[in-house]
Design a protein around this motif. Structure first.
Motif, PDB file in Angstrom:
ATOM      1  N   PRO A 637       0.676  -1.188   0.034  1.00 12.52           N
ATOM      2  CA  PRO A 637      -0.105  -0.014   0.060  1.00 12.52           C
ATOM      3  C   PRO A 637       1.053   1.211   0.004  1.00 12.52           C
ATOM      4  O   PRO A 637       1.891   1.116   0.714  1.00 12.52           O
ATOM      5  N   ALA A 638       0.384   2.426  -0.658  1.00 19.86           N
ATOM      6  CA  ALA A 638       1.310   3.492  -0.599  1.00 19.86           C
ATOM      7  C   ALA A 638       1.186   4.053   0.659  1.00 19.86           C
ATOM      8  O   ALA A 638       0.352   4.213   1.303  1.00 19.86           O
ATOM      9  N   ARG A 639       2.243   4.715   0.970  1.00 15.38           N
ATOM     10  CA  ARG A 639       2.412   5.258   2.237  1.00 15.38           C
ATOM     11  C   ARG A 639       1.659   6.618   2.320  1.00 15.38           C
ATOM     12  O   ARG A 639       1.571   7.375   1.520  1.00 15.38           O
ATOM     13  N   LYS A 640       0.900   6.814   3.398  1.00 15.34           N
ATOM     14  CA  LYS A 640       0.443   8.208   3.745  1.00 15.34           C
ATOM     15  C   LYS A 640       1.147   9.133   4.375  1.00 15.34           C
ATOM     16  O   LYS A 640       1.488   8.842   5.561  1.00 15.34           O
ATOM     17  N   VAL A 641       1.791   9.898   3.685  1.00 15.35           N
ATOM     18  CA  VAL A 641       2.650  10.993   4.346  1.00 15.35           C
ATOM     19  C   VAL A 641       1.911  11.738   5.203  1.00 15.35           C
ATOM     20  O   VAL A 641       0.812  12.258   4.871  1.00 15.35           O
ATOM     21  N   GLY A 642       2.541  11.870   6.233  1.00 19.71           N
ATOM     22  CA  GLY A 642       2.036  12.675   7.591  1.00 19.71           C
ATOM     23  C   GLY A 642       1.102  11.870   8.424  1.00 19.71           C
ATOM     24  O   GLY A 642       0.859  12.111   9.213  1.00 19.71           O
ATOM     25  N   SER A 643       0.844  10.557   7.757  1.00 22.54           N
ATOM     26  CA  SER A 643       0.552   9.523   8.887  1.00 22.54           C
ATOM     27  C   SER A 643       1.548   8.868   9.741  1.00 22.54           C
ATOM     28  O   SER A 643       2.350   8.511   9.204  1.00 22.54           O
ATOM     29  N   PHE A 644       1.075   8.511  11.074  1.00 32.98           N
ATOM     30  CA  PHE A 644       2.206   7.959  12.137  1.00 32.98           C
ATOM     31  C   PHE A 644       1.609   6.661  12.442  1.00 32.98           C
ATOM     32  O   PHE A 644       2.147   6.270  13.519  1.00 32.98           O
ATOM     33  N   ALA A 645       0.835   6.078  11.541  1.00 35.44           N
ATOM     34  CA  ALA A 645       0.376   4.683  11.773  1.00 35.44           C
ATOM     35  C   ALA A 645       1.805   3.761  11.595  1.00 35.44           C
ATOM     36  O   ALA A 645       2.591   4.195  10.831  1.00 35.44           O
ATOM     37  N   GLU A 646       1.804   2.724  12.313  1.00 33.49           N
ATOM     38  CA  GLU A 646       2.864   1.795  12.463  1.00 33.49           C
ATOM     39  C   GLU A 646       3.398   1.483  10.691  1.00 33.49           C
ATOM     40  O   GLU A 646       4.396   1.369  10.374  1.00 33.49           O
ATOM     41  N   LEU A 647       2.196   1.099  10.040  1.00 37.71           N
ATOM     42  CA  LEU A 647       2.800   0.494   8.538  1.00 37.71           C
ATOM     43  C   LEU A 647       3.357   1.687   7.970  1.00 37.71           C
ATOM     44  O   LEU A 647       4.233   1.407   7.179  1.00 37.71           O
ATOM     45  N   ASP A 648       2.717   2.848   7.988  1.00 42.64           N
ATOM     46  CA  ASP A 648       3.055   3.917   7.260  1.00 42.64           C
ATOM     47  C   ASP A 648       4.685   4.305   7.438  1.00 42.64           C
ATOM     48  O   ASP A 648       5.217   4.806   6.856  1.00 42.64           O
ATOM     49  N   GLN A 649       4.845   4.486   8.950  1.00 40.18           N
ATOM     50  CA  GLN A 649       5.914   4.661   9.266  1.00 40.18           C
ATOM     51  C   GLN A 649       7.053   3.634   8.734  1.00 40.18           C
ATOM     52  O   GLN A 649       8.356   3.850   8.378  1.00 40.18           O
ATOM     53  N   THR A 650       6.856   2.165   8.945  1.00 42.22           N
ATOM     54  CA  THR A 650       7.967   1.376   8.412  1.00 42.22           C
ATOM     55  C   THR A 650       8.061   1.403   6.968  1.00 42.22           C
ATOM     56  O   THR A 650       9.120   1.431   6.498  1.00 42.22           O
ATOM     57  N   LEU A 651       6.944   1.689   6.210  1.00 44.75           N
ATOM     58  CA  LEU A 651       7.301   1.863   4.712  1.00 44.75           C
ATOM     59  C   LEU A 651       8.147   3.240   4.455  1.00 44.75           C
ATOM     60  O   LEU A 651       8.594   3.107   3.659  1.00 44.75           O
ATOM     61  N   GLY A 652       7.963   4.380   5.446  1.00 46.01           N
ATOM     62  CA  GLY A 652       8.940   5.378   5.136  1.00 46.01           C
ATOM     63  C   GLY A 652      10.225   4.972   5.306  1.00 46.01           C
ATOM     64  O   GLY A 652      11.051   5.636   4.800  1.00 46.01           O
ATOM     65  N   ASP A 653      10.478   4.164   6.510  1.00 50.31           N
ATOM     66  CA  ASP A 653      11.753   3.690   6.895  1.00 50.31           C
ATOM     67  C   ASP A 653      12.399   3.041   5.929  1.00 50.31           C
ATOM     68  O   ASP A 653      13.548   3.196   5.419  1.00 50.31           O
ATOM     69  N   ILE A 654      11.581   2.026   5.091  1.00 49.02           N
ATOM     70  CA  ILE A 654      12.242   1.280   4.122  1.00 49.02           C
ATOM     71  C   ILE A 654      12.735   2.069   2.714  1.00 49.02           C
ATOM     72  O   ILE A 654      13.547   2.206   2.184  1.00 49.02           O
ATOM     73  N   ASN A 702      15.837  13.162  -2.354  1.00 44.26           N
ATOM     74  CA  ASN A 702      14.579  12.107  -2.077  1.00 44.26           C
ATOM     75  C   ASN A 702      14.774  11.660  -0.558  1.00 44.26           C
ATOM     76  O   ASN A 702      13.704  11.431   0.003  1.00 44.26           O
ATOM     77  N   TYR A 703      15.867  11.258  -0.214  1.00 39.65           N
ATOM     78  CA  TYR A 703      15.908  10.786   1.080  1.00 39.65           C
ATOM     79  C   TYR A 703      15.697  11.772   2.258  1.00 39.65           C
ATOM     80  O   TYR A 703      14.890  11.507   3.122  1.00 39.65           O
ATOM     81  N   ALA A 704      16.168  13.103   1.998  1.00 35.26           N
ATOM     82  CA  ALA A 704      15.750  14.134   2.991  1.00 35.26           C
ATOM     83  C   ALA A 704      14.410  14.310   2.925  1.00 35.26           C
ATOM     84  O   ALA A 704      13.746  14.679   4.008  1.00 35.26           O
ATOM     85  N   ARG A 705      13.628  14.293   1.715  1.00 32.65           N
ATOM     86  CA  ARG A 705      12.255  14.402   1.820  1.00 32.65           C
ATOM     87  C   ARG A 705      11.523  13.377   2.607  1.00 32.65           C
ATOM     88  O   ARG A 705      10.435  13.844   3.553  1.00 32.65           O
ATOM     89  N   VAL A 706      11.944  12.273   2.712  1.00 35.88           N
ATOM     90  CA  VAL A 706      11.229  11.026   3.279  1.00 35.88           C
ATOM     91  C   VAL A 706      11.434  11.314   4.632  1.00 35.88           C
ATOM     92  O   VAL A 706      10.600  11.000   5.648  1.00 35.88           O
ATOM     93  N   TYR A 707      12.882  11.557   5.188  1.00 36.29           N
ATOM     94  CA  TYR A 707      13.376  11.594   6.457  1.00 36.29           C
ATOM     95  C   TYR A 707      12.790  12.799   6.892  1.00 36.29           C
ATOM     96  O   TYR A 707      12.126  12.438   8.195  1.00 36.29           O
ATOM     97  N   ASP A 708      12.425  13.720   6.337  1.00 38.50           N
ATOM     98  CA  ASP A 708      11.926  15.045   7.025  1.00 38.50           C
ATOM     99  C   ASP A 708      10.408  14.822   7.237  1.00 38.50           C
ATOM    100  O   ASP A 708       9.655  15.372   8.016  1.00 38.50           O
TER     101      ASP A 708
END
Length: 760
Positions: A637-654, A702-708
């Motif tokens: 599933p596409a990560r929901k940017v701004g969401s801090f649900a665990e799945l969205d955060q995990t996808l963001g880390d990957i 791209n890395y900075a965008r996701v990290y931020d």
């Protein structure tokens, strides 16, 4: 019926499904001796998993026989060897293979409609671990296929290294950083530790080591020095910066007292009561507690009763000895003390004030004084191999009255590098079953992200040499605080151990049993993310998790202030951001088998054979890992940017791992091309270097965008202030550097040395 059977068949939960017309609910019984708190914890874990699975839950106390015609599942937790052997004989069970410390056997019988699961253990810890296996089987819905097994710890002691920020006046090594300051109130909160110990027990950790420069004023009342004990818990509102030392000196500066907040009003008696309760709570979860100190520091005591930080001050020696005695006697559940011959000691002194003699006169004699009141108590003294030698330790501590053990850094500061670091191998011939060493397994690699790679963790654990000479390990950082997570944006602040739950599960569970199957591990992952095909999540995550181990093998900085892979940086006073020129000169990690870029360029142009791995092959590996990570996200599933649900955060880390992996790959390629240009002056090589660096800029953007989108900038005590988006300016400077490069700039020489954790 014995006294422990009082309260037989207490009905804790009856589901409304008993009403007519609905399916008969499954019945679950648990039998255990409630005197053992560890068994109560396991029973509660079973209950928590059973309730949402539709079980009617009953709990009984003691070995009460159920009616023959009873239906359902009965779990029996047996926590002593005599009862376990007796139960196995009466029930006709296969005899347990072993009933030593933390060992347990699971046996299963079927009588009519009653399934009985026996957890046969020789001690409460083993019974608790077996009960947690049952809880896990209920969660994973594999209870019906739970196999009989015999279990014993691969490593007896499996611990967490926690630099504990007790108070402004008694700092830890990590205190000049945001995470430690934010966690000061948490470490004085009972609910924090209750959650912490629960997470540790579920992941099979049984040691908590609490590290402080000088904790005594916050922990004990010393009658001979009554003014030292500190009331209340203080924190400064003043801002820390990156100018603090790397050796713990001058951590309590006058300006910090200009704006103090009192976080908690407590007398020293209140503090003692608090820590006694916390140590009892740790014991209730099968966890030993140790305090470790660096030496010699006198924070909180300096200037009182004539105490100074001078090694030749006899009053200071008397104060330390008395403080250690009080720590031993005040906390009967304290398992031991760890000590260091540094960072703030004078190696030039001789005689009674020499380092090891000083440590014996303070810690050794202090422990011996305390044990006079408890002569049968086992109290471990763990002496670190740091600024000292084995012979001097043995000479000074030959009269130590209990267990004396050693401690070495296993992978210096970077456990996420190669799975078989060799730094402790020179010490192994000097160790024995009688003189064992702990391993300090430092994780100063990953502060922000969630990590998950079963194979690397399993290989790392199995590579630990000569287990009969290893007392155990404690894992943790010096540059970050493993308390609550305040790095993530959003309003929730779970424990770092909860946020990074999968990696903590891997290291704890696999160091108890490295043969634990991937099926069990991945079923835990599946139960966390219902509806997500587990392999579709694990495959890109596992690939992403190998990016830091691979780049750290090349850009090796042995201690944490020299390398933070999340930011391609070191402490500003050491070096700062690593440029493409730095990559040319880096000496790869000892034991990695990777060739330096400058020598690779020289040898490849001359077509000279080399047995080492090409740094360009490392770049290719990083590209492959990043590709698997990023392409794998397309099937999720596409990560929901701004969401801090665990799945969205995990996808963001990957995703963040993938982008920074591509950055590192491009930077290595650029360094290779620039090294060729430096040596041979071919403009095409310079052009390729610039192209690679322009790609690196895109990847960092791209890395900075996701990290931020996930994390805040932060001050770390060992690498300074880190702001990933702001580092784009440094990334762009590499392009200018390459465009202005002149051949012959590099004057290569082997200059990098790795800290040696052992001296004979």
């Amino acid at each position: 019926m014995n006294r422990n059977a009082i309260g037989l068949l207490l009905l804790l939960l009856t589901l409304t499904g008993l009403r007519g017309g609905m399916a008969q609910p499954k019945r679950l019984f648990i039998q255990f001796d409630s005197r053992y708190k560890q068994l109560s914890f396991a029973a509660e874990a079973i209950q928590q998993e059973a309730r949402p699975k539709g079980y009617t839950f009953w709990r009984t106390l003691g070995p009460v026989e159920l009616p023959v015609k009873e239906t359902g599942v009965c779990v029996r937790l047996i926590a002593d060897s005599a009862s376990a052997i007796g139960m196995s004989q009466r029930a006709g069970l296969k005899k347990p293979a072993g009933l030593g410390w933390q060992q347990y056997a699971i046996r299963v019988t079927q009588t009519n409609s009653l399934t009985t699961i026996y957890v046969l253990a020789g001690d409460p810890s083993g019974a608790m671990y077996g009960g947690l296996d049952v809880a896990e089987a209920i969660r994973q819905q594999t209870l019906n296929t739970l196999a009989e097994s015999d279990n014993k710890p691969y490593l007896e002691r499996r611990g967490i290294k926690f630099n504990i920020p007790l108070d402004l006046r008694t700092p830890s090594y990590s205190d000049p950083g945001d995470a430690s300051q934010q966690n000061i109130p948490d470490v004085w909160d009972e609910s924090f530790w209750r959650t912490y110990f629960g997470e540790m027990a579920r992941n099979r950790y049984n040691v908590l080591s609490l590290w402080s420069l000088h904790p005594f004023p916050s922990l004990v009342n010393v009658p001979e020095f009554p003014d030292v004990a500190l009331a209340d818990v203080w924190r400064t509102r003043e801002k820390y910066d990156d100018s603090y030392s790397f050796t713990g000196t001058e951590f309590v500066r006058p300006n910090l007292f200009k704006n103090v907040e009192i976080l908690r009003k407590m007398s020293i008696q209140d503090k003692i009561a608090f820590w006694r309760k916390m140590m009892q709570l740790a014991k209730d979860h099968g966890i030993e507690v140790y305090f470790f100190t660096w030496n010699m520091f006198t924070y909180g005591a300096e200037g009182k009763h004539g105490i100074t930080d001078k090694q030749t001050n006899d009053t200071t020696i008397a104060y330390f000895r008395a403080s250690v005695r009080e720590l031993v006697t005040t906390y009967p559940l304290l398992a031991g003390i760890g000590i260091t011959a540094g960072e703030h000691m004078d190696n030039k002194l001789q005689g009674d004030y020499a380092n090891e003699k000083w440590l014996w006169r303070t810690y050794g004699e202090g422990i011996r004084d305390g044990l006079k009141q408890q002569p049968n108590r086992t109290f471990r003294l763990i002496h670190r191999f740091h600024y000292t030698s084995l012979s001097s330790i043995q000479d000074a501590f030959h009269d130590y009255p209990s267990v004396l053990e050693l401690s070495m850094k296993y992978a210096i500061a970077h456990m996420y590098s190669i799975p078989n670091p060799s730094f402790v191998l020179p010490a192994m011939p000097y160790l024995s079953k009688q003189t064992r060493s702990w391993l300090t397994i430092r994780n100063d690699d990953i502060y922000s992200f969630r990590w998950a790679n079963n194979d690397f963790a399993r290989q790392f654990i199995r590579a630990i040499p000569e287990l009969d000479k290893i007392a155990g390990y404690y894992m943790g950082p010096d540059g970050y605080c493993w308390g609550r997570d305040y790095l993530t944006k959003g309003t929730d602040h779970p424990l770092v151990m909860q946020k990074q739950w999968y990696s903590f599960m891997l290291w704890g569970r696999l160091s108890y049993n490295p043969n634990l199957s991937d099926a069990v591990l991945l079923q835990n992952l599946q139960s966390r993310f219902l509806g997500i095909p587990v392999q579709k999540l694990y495959r890109p995550w596992a690939a992403a998790s190998m990016i830091f181990p691979w780049i750290t093998r090349y850009v090796w900085g042995d201690i944490d202030l020299k390398w933070l892979p999340e930011a391609n940086t070191s402490h500003p006073s050491h070096h700062g951001f690593y440029t493409v020129a730095d990559y040319i000169e880096r000496e790869p990690m000892p034991g990695s088998g990777i060739q330096n870029i400058y020598l690779w360029a020289k040898n490849s142009h001359a077509h000279l054979p080399d047995t080492l791995q090409s740094p360009m092959a490392v770049a290719d590996t990083l590209t492959r890992l990043a590709g698997v990570a990023l392409s794998g996200l397309q099937a999720l599933p596409a990560r929901k940017v701004g969401s801090f649900a665990e799945l969205d955060q995990t996808l963001g880390d990957i995703e963040a791992f993938g982008h920074v992996g591509n950055y590192y790959a491009a930077k290595l390629k650029a360094a290779g091309s620039l090294a060729l240009f430096d040596q041979f002056g071919n403009e095409a090589d310079r052009s390729r270097a610039v192209q690679w660096l322009e790609q690196a800029r895109t990847h960092w953007t791209n890395y900075a965008r996701v990290y931020d989108s996930l994390y805040k900038p932060a001050l770390y005590n060992r690498v300074g202030y880190v702001n990933i988006p702001a580092l784009l300016a440094n990334v762009e400077s590499d392009i200018t550097l390459a465009k202005q490069w002149k051949p012959g700039t590099i004057r290569y020489q082997t200059k990098y040395t790795t800290e040696k954790p052992f001296r004979n």
